[in-house]
Design an enzyme around this catalytic site. Structure first.
Site, short mmCIF file in Angstrom:
data_model
loop_
_atom_site.label_atom_id
_atom_site.label_comp_id
_atom_site.label_asym_id
_atom_site.label_seq_id
_atom_site.Cartn_x
_atom_site.Cartn_y
_atom_site.Cartn_z
N ILE A 24 -44.15 27.77 8.04
CA ILE A 24 -44.12 28.21 6.65
C ILE A 24 -44.23 27.01 5.71
CG2 ILE A 24 -42.83 29.61 4.99
CD1 ILE A 24 -43.66 30.98 7.71
N GLU A 25 -43.57 25.94 6.07
CA GLU A 25 -43.52 24.78 5.19
C GLU A 25 -44.85 24.02 5.13
OE1 GLU A 25 -41.45 23.57 3.13
OE2 GLU A 25 -39.67 24.79 3.46
N SER A 26 -45.45 23.77 6.28
CA SER A 26 -46.59 22.85 6.31
C SER A 26 -47.67 23.24 7.29
CB SER A 26 -46.08 21.45 6.69
OG SER A 26 -45.53 21.49 8.00
N TYR B 230 -40.33 33.53 0.72
CA TYR B 230 -40.10 32.49 1.72
C TYR B 230 -39.57 33.06 3.04
CZ TYR B 230 -38.67 27.82 3.39
OH TYR B 230 -38.52 26.67 4.11
#
Length: 511
Positions: free
Chosen positions: A132-134, A237
């Site tokens: 999800i982040e990167s 998120y």
């Protein structure tokens, strides 16, 4: 004879039965009582329903077949339901190429993250968070300057002891950033007691989540993740993470093809005791340099400074190859680069000349932008002399930075000496330049004196030259020719962009 054998066998069996069915008084007395008396059901047994069997927590004794299976077994966070989760499931499922690239990229790092989560007793869903982040890209940088696969902001990275200097950025380091991310998540879970809120705080900030909870409490509203008022990015998120979790849990349902990731370490940590070139490490390990950098993405420069980075990561099978080849390496110098602390502000061309390299190479290896000078104290990566044996100090390896100051473009300017005449020193003092430069520009000695009204050649910063022009012009009568250009031509200060007369003179100064 056969009858006699049968009779003897029957007798032995009868004696054995007597020994095992007798009372304790007829046999050896036990030294301690039985541990417990077994209980048996008194009535008929009822079949176990399917639901009851599914709810029993029976630990499997077989090892996970692959890393995905191991991750599934460690799922421990409550599931989030709703339209947002379904929307993200559809988004990921409709992009199989993106999912394939993302999961293939995670192959190098996922085992280590799962190991760390299990060691800390944390839910293994968190191993999916870098998706999800990167998208599991350790070189990812957001528009807000968050970096690495865990996307740490500079200040947060510093708080969790992730070094960020001229040589490396630990926000991209696989081991250091994972340690820091799990430390942060544990801290957030300790604050909020809920993994969904902890994740919201990881994305939005702990202060923002705390204020949102306090606001809802004041209004008598619920304080769970779905009930808080938060930005759209944070609102989506956890649904993103839940969607990826659902796909990993049941890839067939979504038509996903997860690549095989074996339940085995991808890399080993190898100790480094001397500064050493990245290219040499890759060569001794038998891997490509880009593969080495994929496992050691924090490195900025072509050399590893042992004082700041005492261990590197190598593919599992290549680590031993590297150790063996390093031991057999006969050359005395492992690093062809070192660090030079710049003693004073200087131009890039001057620094390159002192370092014995081209200006273009110095700019490229140190990331020096155009129209910038190097500030004193900057740590520059420069070629290492063949006779140098001393490695870079730990202080410089951990704290070295490069700082710049804008170049000040100078312009050829003509000024007039005062009515009573002026010395070279007085003019130099007035314009904050050296007397030696004034003397050089005018082919006179530093002890010379200019006559009243005599033209003096100066090379001044554009800003200062313009100021001098404006100050002098304000004292002059209106231009007789009626034009601004004529006024400039007759002023006591004349400017031009012509090159300096003395070849090789530097006409760039720091502010």
């Amino acid at each position: 004879m056969r009858f006699l054998h049968l009779l003897m066998l029957a007798s032995l069996l009868w004696l054995t039965g007597c020994a095992t069915t007798g009372t304790p008084s007829e046999t050896t007395t036990p030294t301690e009582p039985a541990a417990h008396t077994p209980l048996y059901p008194s009535g008929p047994l009822s079949p176990i329903a399917t639901g009851a069997a599914g709810s029993m927590a029976v630990a499997g004794i077989d090892a996970p077949s692959d890393l995905w299976d191991r991750i599934r077994r460690g799922f421990a966070m409550p599931d989030l339901l709703g339209e947002q989760v379904a929307d993200r499931e559809q988004w990921y499922a409709s992009r199989p190429d993106y999912m394939q690239r993302m999961t293939e990229r995670s192959r190098k790092y996922l085992f280590h993250i799962v190991e760390e989560l299990e060691r800390r007793g944390m839910p293994t869903e968190l191993a999916l968070l870098p998706y999800i982040e990167s998208a599991f890209n350790p070189q990812a940088v957001s528009s807000a300057k968050a970096a690495g696969m865990w996307q740490f902001m500079p200040a947060t990275g510093t708080y969790f002891d992730l070094k960020q200097n001229a040589f490396r950025d630990d926000r991209r380091d696989v081991l250091a950033s994972t340690r820091a991310a799990l430390d942060y998540l544990q801290k957030l879970y300790g604050m909020f007691g809920d993994w969904h809120l902890a994740l919201a705080a990881y994305n939005w900030g702990e202060g923002s989540v705390a204020r949102a909870i306090a606001k809802n409490e004041k209004q008598g509203l619920g304080t769970t993740y779905p009930e808080l008022n938060m930005p759209a990015e944070t609102r989506m998120y956890v649904p993103k993470l839940q969607a990826v979790k659902n796909i990993v849990a049941n890839p067939e349902r979504f038509g996903a093809d997860l690549p095989l990731i074996e339940n085995h370490p991808y890399f080993q940590s190898v100790e480094i005791t001397r500064d050493i070139d990245v290219s040499l490490v890759a060569s001794l390990a038998g891997i490509r340099e880009e593969d080495f950098r994929a496992l050691n993405p924090s490195l900025h420069r072509p050399v590893i400074l042992a004082a700041g980075m005492p261990q590197i990561l190598l593919p599992w099978d290549n680590a031993q190859v590297f150790r063996r080849n390093l031991q057999a390496h006969s050359e005395g110098q492992y690093a062809s680069w070192t660090v030079w602390s710049v003693p004073t502000n200087m131009s890039v061309s001057t620094a390159a000349q002192r370092a014995g390299m081209s200006e273009a190479d110095l700019r490229q290896i140190n990331g020096i932008p155009p129209r910038m000078m190097i500030k004193a104290g900057s740590a520059l990566m420069v070629p290492r002399a063949a006779t140098t044996r001393q490695d870079v100090s730990s202080h410089l390896a951990d704290n070295g930075q490069i700082a710049f100051t804008p170049e000040v473009v100078t312009r050829r300017t003509t000024v007039r000496a005062g009515k009573r005449g002026e010395t070279v020193a007085s003019i130099a003092k007035r314009y904050k330049v050296s007397a030696a430069d004034v003397a050089d520009w005018n082919d006179v000695k530093t002890s010379s004196r200019f006559k009243a009204g005599e033209a003096v050649v100066m090379y001044l910063p554009v800003r200062l030259a313009s100021t001098s022009l404006a100050r002098t012009s304000s004292k002059q009568p209106a231009a007789k020719a009626g034009s601004r250009k004529a006024a400039k031509g007759g002023a006591a200060v004349r400017t031009a962009t012509a090159a300096p007369r003395a070849a090789g003179k530097t006409r760039v100064r720091s502010r």
